[in-house]
Design an enzyme around this catalytic site. Structure first.
Site, PDB file in Angstrom:
ATOM      1  N   PHE A  22    -144.999  30.962  44.647  1.00  0.00           N
ATOM      2  CA  PHE A  22    -145.770  30.311  45.880  1.00  0.00           C
ATOM      3  C   PHE A  22    -144.461  29.251  45.640  1.00  0.00           C
ATOM      4  CE2 PHE A  22    -147.375  26.861  48.221  1.00  0.00           C
ATOM      5  CZ  PHE A  22    -147.313  27.551  49.554  1.00  0.00           C
ATOM      6  N   THR A  23    -144.112  28.582  46.828  1.00  0.00           N
ATOM      7  CA  THR A  23    -143.125  27.389  46.984  1.00  0.00           C
ATOM      8  C   THR A  23    -143.314  26.361  45.657  1.00  0.00           C
ATOM      9  OG1 THR A  23    -144.326  26.569  48.784  1.00  0.00           O
ATOM     10  CG2 THR A  23    -142.313  27.826  49.340  1.00  0.00           C
ATOM     11  N   LYS A  78    -157.386  25.455  50.595  1.00  0.00           N
ATOM     12  CA  LYS A  78    -157.482  26.602  51.389  1.00  0.00           C
ATOM     13  C   LYS A  78    -158.682  27.489  51.104  1.00  0.00           C
ATOM     14  CE  LYS A  78    -153.324  29.125  51.236  1.00  0.00           C
ATOM     15  NZ  LYS A  78    -152.572  28.389  52.349  1.00  0.00           N
ATOM     16  N   ARG A 128    -141.243  31.079  56.612  1.00  0.00           N
ATOM     17  CA  ARG A 128    -141.279  31.767  55.373  1.00  0.00           C
ATOM     18  C   ARG A 128    -140.205  32.647  55.253  1.00  0.00           C
ATOM     19  NH1 ARG A 128    -145.054  28.195  52.568  1.00  0.00           N
ATOM     20  NH2 ARG A 128    -143.081  27.239  53.143  1.00  0.00           N
ATOM     21  N   ASP A 149    -154.085  32.020  40.131  1.00  0.00           N
ATOM     22  CA  ASP A 149    -153.959  31.100  41.424  1.00  0.00           C
ATOM     23  C   ASP A 149    -155.104  31.699  42.388  1.00  0.00           C
ATOM     24  OD1 ASP A 149    -153.534  29.923  43.657  1.00  0.00           O
ATOM     25  OD2 ASP A 149    -151.523  29.682  43.291  1.00  0.00           O
ATOM     26  N   TYR A 174    -167.108   5.907  40.208  1.00  0.00           N
ATOM     27  CA  TYR A 174    -165.773   6.154  39.833  1.00  0.00           C
ATOM     28  C   TYR A 174    -165.985   6.942  38.653  1.00  0.00           C
ATOM     29  CZ  TYR A 174    -161.206   5.465  37.825  1.00  0.00           C
ATOM     30  OH  TYR A 174    -159.762   5.477  37.354  1.00  0.00           O
ATOM     31  N   PHE A 213    -137.653  22.915  53.043  1.00  0.00           N
ATOM     32  CA  PHE A 213    -138.341  23.337  54.297  1.00  0.00           C
ATOM     33  C   PHE A 213    -139.332  22.297  54.962  1.00  0.00           C
ATOM     34  CE2 PHE A 213    -140.727  24.920  50.734  1.00  0.00           C
ATOM     35  CZ  PHE A 213    -141.979  24.581  51.073  1.00  0.00           C
TER      36      PHE A 213
HETATM   37  N1  F0G Z   1    -151.012  28.285  45.679  1.00  0.00           N
HETATM   38  C1  F0G Z   1    -151.157  29.233  46.615  1.00  0.00           C
HETATM   39  C2  F0G Z   1    -151.334  30.380  46.485  1.00  0.00           C
HETATM   40  C3  F0G Z   1    -150.929  28.334  48.083  1.00  0.00           C
HETATM   41  O1  F0G Z   1    -151.034  29.111  49.155  1.00  0.00           O
HETATM   42  C4  F0G Z   1    -150.985  26.837  47.966  1.00  0.00           C
HETATM   43  C5  F0G Z   1    -150.777  26.216  48.921  1.00  0.00           C
HETATM   44  C6  F0G Z   1    -150.927  26.237  46.812  1.00  0.00           C
HETATM   45  C7  F0G Z   1    -150.944  26.864  45.671  1.00  0.00           C
HETATM   46  C8  F0G Z   1    -150.606  24.942  46.898  1.00  0.00           C
HETATM   47  O2  F0G Z   1    -151.679  24.067  46.906  1.00  0.00           O
HETATM   48  O3  F0G Z   1    -151.306  22.956  48.933  1.00  0.00           O
HETATM   49  O4  F0G Z   1    -153.120  22.490  47.952  1.00  0.00           O
HETATM   50  O5  F0G Z   1    -151.075  21.897  47.103  1.00  0.00           O
HETATM   51  N2  F0G Z   1    -150.347  26.814  50.325  1.00  0.00           N
HETATM   52  C9  F0G Z   1    -150.113  26.128  51.629  1.00  0.00           C
HETATM   53  C10 F0G Z   1    -149.940  26.934  52.693  1.00  0.00           C
HETATM   54  C11 F0G Z   1    -149.527  24.814  51.554  1.00  0.00           C
HETATM   55  O6  F0G Z   1    -149.744  26.584  53.915  1.00  0.00           O
HETATM   56  O7  F0G Z   1    -149.719  28.264  52.504  1.00  0.00           O
HETATM   57  P1  F0G Z   1    -151.875  22.804  47.939  1.00  0.00           P
END
Ligand code: F0G
Length: 489
Positions: free
Chosen positions: A139-140, A273, A396, A230, A87, A462
């Site tokens: 990013f979303t 990623k 997208r 990021d 832990y 989405f």
């Molecule tokens: N920032 C970027 C640039 C990303 O592409 C993603 C995730 C995240 C943050 C969030 O990270 O998924 O680990 O919580 N991109 C994925 C995609 C979901 O399919 O493009 P996460």
């Protein structure tokens, strides 16, 4: 020629035809199923015309994302066996921590379970109601967290970023004039940070240049602002800097990465990623920034030496990060995407150029010009393409956007179908299949119609939303497919 070929040489060395060359061999495989179109029709109906809700058992090539599904190396899986279950104070975590410190040159490291968890902590720590956050593009999940904490996004990309066809090498650059304007309009006290996203995801995996980053740093310094990077797709961005920015042709990925890192105050990334199937990191050398975030890790994620990541994944992550610095590995996805984009373009398929990182992006507005944005051309393209190929892409476009308080959709800047290229997962013949089916769909595009909502969630709609076709176009498309192919496959 040196003992290890550079990525440029891999391509040229092969046949002179610019085919990407796989620099690995496949030692573990997974069986795939290509189901008949009737089964795919049933599957996409059940999924509410949302590719997130498809099951992999109905999918032939899963190009939804590279997130958490890049192929692992033998060294990564071997490292997982060495994991130290604890832990607190796990040796696995200490190995990861020193890898991050070395790779990014930042001394203070916080583990989180994935990228959006880092965004949650950073947004809670630094954003207050009425704040403004300038960035190259959102990013979303980033947008959702910033807005949840009362912040407003300002996307200050260059004019080149929104051009589908371009030969600009750095469409992810920040427009410096717009950055100065945002600072002037809102004042530094309302700007908690400037956010830079490496290989800007939603505009086609497009990188920014080191030159641009240095200019952003200069402006940040003039106003006492901090830069948050990021770094989820940092390996690819560094690779493109090496390929496309003259001053860096002979630099190593590690040195490029360290330079980008030095220009940032705070870095976070989704390891899903970058290097493994789980995990994320926040790192900085600034103690005050660190102190404002640290206590949230045990609250939301887990103790400071695992952050919600299993120790096995921590080991895979540490080795994966190291492998990201290898040109031969990091070139794999961009070189396959480049091949796809060049070939698709030669066949008249509208794609975002130049090819970027993480995936190839098909321009749904150009592909389906008869479908208005309010009827979601990118969503329709993803569904139609799944139907005729079994390939799962990701919408997208406006479905991935939001509904405004006025009740209208916030129409997306771009309507894209993303076909992700997880690293070292697909073969060139699978890529050829994908292009071939896309060309068939282009030739029959008039049969494709739009979509409308059946069930629309309020946040990140989405992911779990369900839609339905306007009219019976999927049936007509299916009939034409069977007629042309002489089979259901
Ligand atoms: N920032 C970027 C640039 C990303 O592409 C993603 C995730 C995240 C943050 C969030 O990270 O998924 O680990 O919580 N991109 C994925 C995609 C979901 O399919 O493009 P996460």
């Amino acid at each position: 020629m040196s003992e290890e070929l550079s990525p440029r040489e891999h391509v040229a060395f092969y046949t002179g035809q610019q085919l990407p060359l796989e620099l690995h061999k496949v030692r573990v495989v997974q069986k795939l199923y290509l189901k008949p179109i009737e089964d795919r029709y049933r599957a996409i109906q059940e999924a509410g015309y949302n590719s997130f809700l498809l099951s992999t058992k109905d999918t032939f090539l899963d190009m939804l994302t590279d997130s958490g599904c890049n192929a692992m190396s033998d060294r990564q899986t071997a490292a997982m066996m060495l994991a130290d279950d604890a832990y607190a104070g796990s040796q696995s975590y200490l190995r990861l921590e020193s890898r991050v410190q070395e790779m990014f040159g930042k001394s203070l490291v916080l583990p989180v379970h994935q990228g959006r968890a880092a965004e949650n902590i950073i947004s809670q720590a630094f954003i207050s109601e009425g704040d403004h956050i300038p960035m190259n593009y959102h990013f979303t999940t980033t947008k959702a967290h910033i807005e949840l904490n009362g912040g407003e996004l300002h996307e200050i990309y260059t004019d080149e970023a929104m051009k589908i066809k371009s030969d600009h090498p750095f469409k992810g650059n920040i427009d410096l004039k717009k950055l100065k304007e945002v600072i002037k309009t809102y004042g530094t006290e309302k700007i908690p940070f400037i956010r830079l996203e490496a290989s800007t995801n939603l505009i086609g995996g497009q990188p920014f240049s080191m030159e641009n980053m240095k200019e952003v740093r200069k402006i940040a310094d003039e106003h006492g602002l901090i830069i948050v990077l990021d770094a989820s797709l940092i390996g690819e961005n560094a690779y493109f800097i090496k390929q496309r920015e003259a001053a860096y042709h002979n630099a190593s990925i590690q040195s490029i990465l360290l330079e980008m890192s030095e220009l940032s105050d705070l870095i976070y990334f989704s390891a899903r990623k970058l290097s493994s199937s789980r995990g994320g990191i926040i790192c900085t050398s600034n103690e005050s920034l660190y102190d404002q975030m640290r206590d949230m890790v045990p609250l939301f994620e887990g103790f400071l030496t695992y952050g919600g990541i299993s120790v096995r994944e921590i080991e895979a992550m540490a080795v994966g990060l190291e492998e990201t610095l290898d040109d031969q590995m990091i070139c794999q996805s961009p070189s396959f995407i480049d091949y796809f984009v060049r070939k698709a373009e030669s066949l008249g398929i509208p794609v975002v150029t130049p090819g970027g990182g993480l995936g190839a992006h098909v321009d749904a507005k150009g592909f389906l010009p008869h479908i208005p944005q309010e009827e979601y051309p990118a969503g329709a393209l993803v569904s139609a393409f799944f139907l005729v190929s079994g390939v799962r892409g990701m919408e997208r476009g406006t479905i991935s956007s939001v509904r405004l308080p006025s009740g209208k959709d916030l129409l997306a800047d771009m309507e894209l179908m993303r076909l992700a290229f997880p690293r070292r997962v697909f073969t060139l013949s699978q890529v050829e299949y994908t292009i071939d089916r896309l060309k068939w769909l282009l030739d029959n595009r008039d049969l494709v119609g739009g979509l409308q909502w059946d069930h629309e969630p309020k946040v990140l709609r989405f992911f779990l939303g369900k839609l339905k076709p306007i009219g019976d176009w999927p049936v007509k498309l299916m009939e034409k497919f069977r007629e042309d192919m002489g089979t259901s496959l």
